[in-house]
Design an enzyme around this catalytic site. Sequence first.
Site, PDB file in Angstrom:
ATOM      1  N   HIS A  78       0.821  -1.217   0.000  1.00 32.59           N
ATOM      2  CA  HIS A  78       0.000   0.000   0.000  1.00 32.59           C
ATOM      3  C   HIS A  78       0.855   1.267   0.000  1.00 32.59           C
ATOM      4  O   HIS A  78       0.356   2.358  -0.257  1.00 32.59           O
ATOM      5  CB  HIS A  78      -1.013  -0.004   1.155  1.00 32.59           C
ATOM      6  CG  HIS A  78      -0.449   0.271   2.512  1.00 32.59           C
ATOM      7  ND1 HIS A  78      -0.184  -0.723   3.433  1.00 32.59           N
ATOM      8  CD2 HIS A  78      -0.114   1.433   3.133  1.00 32.59           C
ATOM      9  CE1 HIS A  78       0.275  -0.187   4.546  1.00 32.59           C
ATOM     10  NE2 HIS A  78       0.329   1.127   4.386  1.00 32.59           N
ATOM     11  N   ASP A 124       0.066  -7.608   1.372  1.00 28.65           N
ATOM     12  CA  ASP A 124       0.534  -6.229   1.491  1.00 28.65           C
ATOM     13  C   ASP A 124       2.058  -6.191   1.553  1.00 28.65           C
ATOM     14  O   ASP A 124       2.662  -5.846   2.564  1.00 28.65           O
ATOM     15  CB  ASP A 124      -0.079  -5.582   2.728  1.00 28.65           C
ATOM     16  CG  ASP A 124       0.125  -4.072   2.766  1.00 28.65           C
ATOM     17  OD1 ASP A 124       0.510  -3.500   1.725  1.00 28.65           O
ATOM     18  OD2 ASP A 124      -0.109  -3.469   3.832  1.00 28.65           O
ATOM     19  N   GLN A 214       0.834   6.182  11.752  1.00 24.27           N
ATOM     20  CA  GLN A 214       0.908   6.724  10.405  1.00 24.27           C
ATOM     21  C   GLN A 214       2.344   7.101  10.031  1.00 24.27           C
ATOM     22  O   GLN A 214       3.039   7.753  10.807  1.00 24.27           O
ATOM     23  CB  GLN A 214       0.016   7.969  10.268  1.00 24.27           C
ATOM     24  CG  GLN A 214      -1.465   7.677  10.269  1.00 24.27           C
ATOM     25  CD  GLN A 214      -2.062   7.728  11.651  1.00 24.27           C
ATOM     26  OE1 GLN A 214      -1.422   8.166  12.594  1.00 24.27           O
ATOM     27  NE2 GLN A 214      -3.285   7.273  11.780  1.00 24.27           N
ATOM     28  N   GLY A 215       2.767   6.667   8.861  1.00 23.41           N
ATOM     29  CA  GLY A 215       4.121   6.952   8.398  1.00 23.41           C
ATOM     30  C   GLY A 215       5.098   5.821   8.639  1.00 23.41           C
ATOM     31  O   GLY A 215       6.209   5.839   8.127  1.00 23.41           O
ATOM     32  N   ASP A 216       4.683   4.818   9.447  1.00 23.11           N
ATOM     33  CA  ASP A 216       5.549   3.676   9.717  1.00 23.11           C
ATOM     34  C   ASP A 216       5.301   2.515   8.760  1.00 23.11           C
ATOM     35  O   ASP A 216       6.035   1.519   8.792  1.00 23.11           O
ATOM     36  CB  ASP A 216       5.331   3.169  11.154  1.00 23.11           C
ATOM     37  CG  ASP A 216       5.866   4.126  12.196  1.00 23.11           C
ATOM     38  OD1 ASP A 216       6.897   4.763  11.935  1.00 23.11           O
ATOM     39  OD2 ASP A 216       5.248   4.248  13.266  1.00 23.11           O
ATOM     40  N   SER A 217       4.280   2.608   7.928  1.00 21.80           N
ATOM     41  CA  SER A 217       3.943   1.528   7.002  1.00 21.80           C
ATOM     42  C   SER A 217       5.159   1.019   6.247  1.00 21.80           C
ATOM     43  O   SER A 217       6.009   1.803   5.819  1.00 21.80           O
ATOM     44  CB  SER A 217       2.914   2.011   5.976  1.00 21.80           C
ATOM     45  OG  SER A 217       1.629   2.060   6.525  1.00 21.80           O
TER      46      SER A 217
END
Length: 260
Positions: A78, A124, A214-217
Amino acid sequence: MAATLPRLVRACTVAVATVAATLSSVSVASADVTPMIVGGTRANINDFKYTVYLASSSGSQFCGGTLVSATKVVTAAHCTVGRSPSSTRVVWGREDKQSTAGTVATVTRIWVHPSYTSATRGFDVSVLTLGTSLPGPYLPLATPQDTALYAAGTQTTILGWGTTRSGGSASRYLLKANVPLTSDATCRTAYGSSFIQSAMVCAGFPNGGVDTCQGDSGGPLIAGGKLIGDTSWGRGCALAGYPGVYGRIATYHAAITAQL
């Protein structure tokens, strides 16, 4: 109730030097799942040299990743679906996003698992091919034989430059935290049919407090000196009863290895 979102932010117009101050203006890229490290501490990049971050061509960090060979980075699908190699950079060896340390590598190819449709449906995982060879250490992939690494209670390490709370500001520095794996039953209780045991693994404390955000994906979930997961999604960040969800790398070992 907090939304269930991929742990991705796309900072399309923010320069690295000002990303911490302006992250409130960036948007979450997908509406079906949410991961900076919540409850973490500063990490020394030299201890985790395989941890990288993904940035736009203008330098804005939006995801994490793991260097698994000289020219290959594993991240979340993603993070990369719909992106072009020319618009994507991998930043290696830079603990402080506002510094110029390390190397900014171009990306020559993006592989997204062909079965990926959304983070909550599994698959993913993505592999980036770099235009620059980077020195090790590289983090080995978990294999299908590494079942012990996925046992409930296994202590893991999570890393990233994402937000320190849901909807908060991104971290300027690389952060780390330790979280235990939950049982599959615990994760299923939290997420119902959205949790796919063969494709995902969950980690977190029953009372929350420590998590990716958020931002660690795409960043690493590490146990036993191996990459056992990539940060994928979750409901909010660090909420009690809702552990973080990670792609189960062992399941995708053959597909990832084929790209290496």
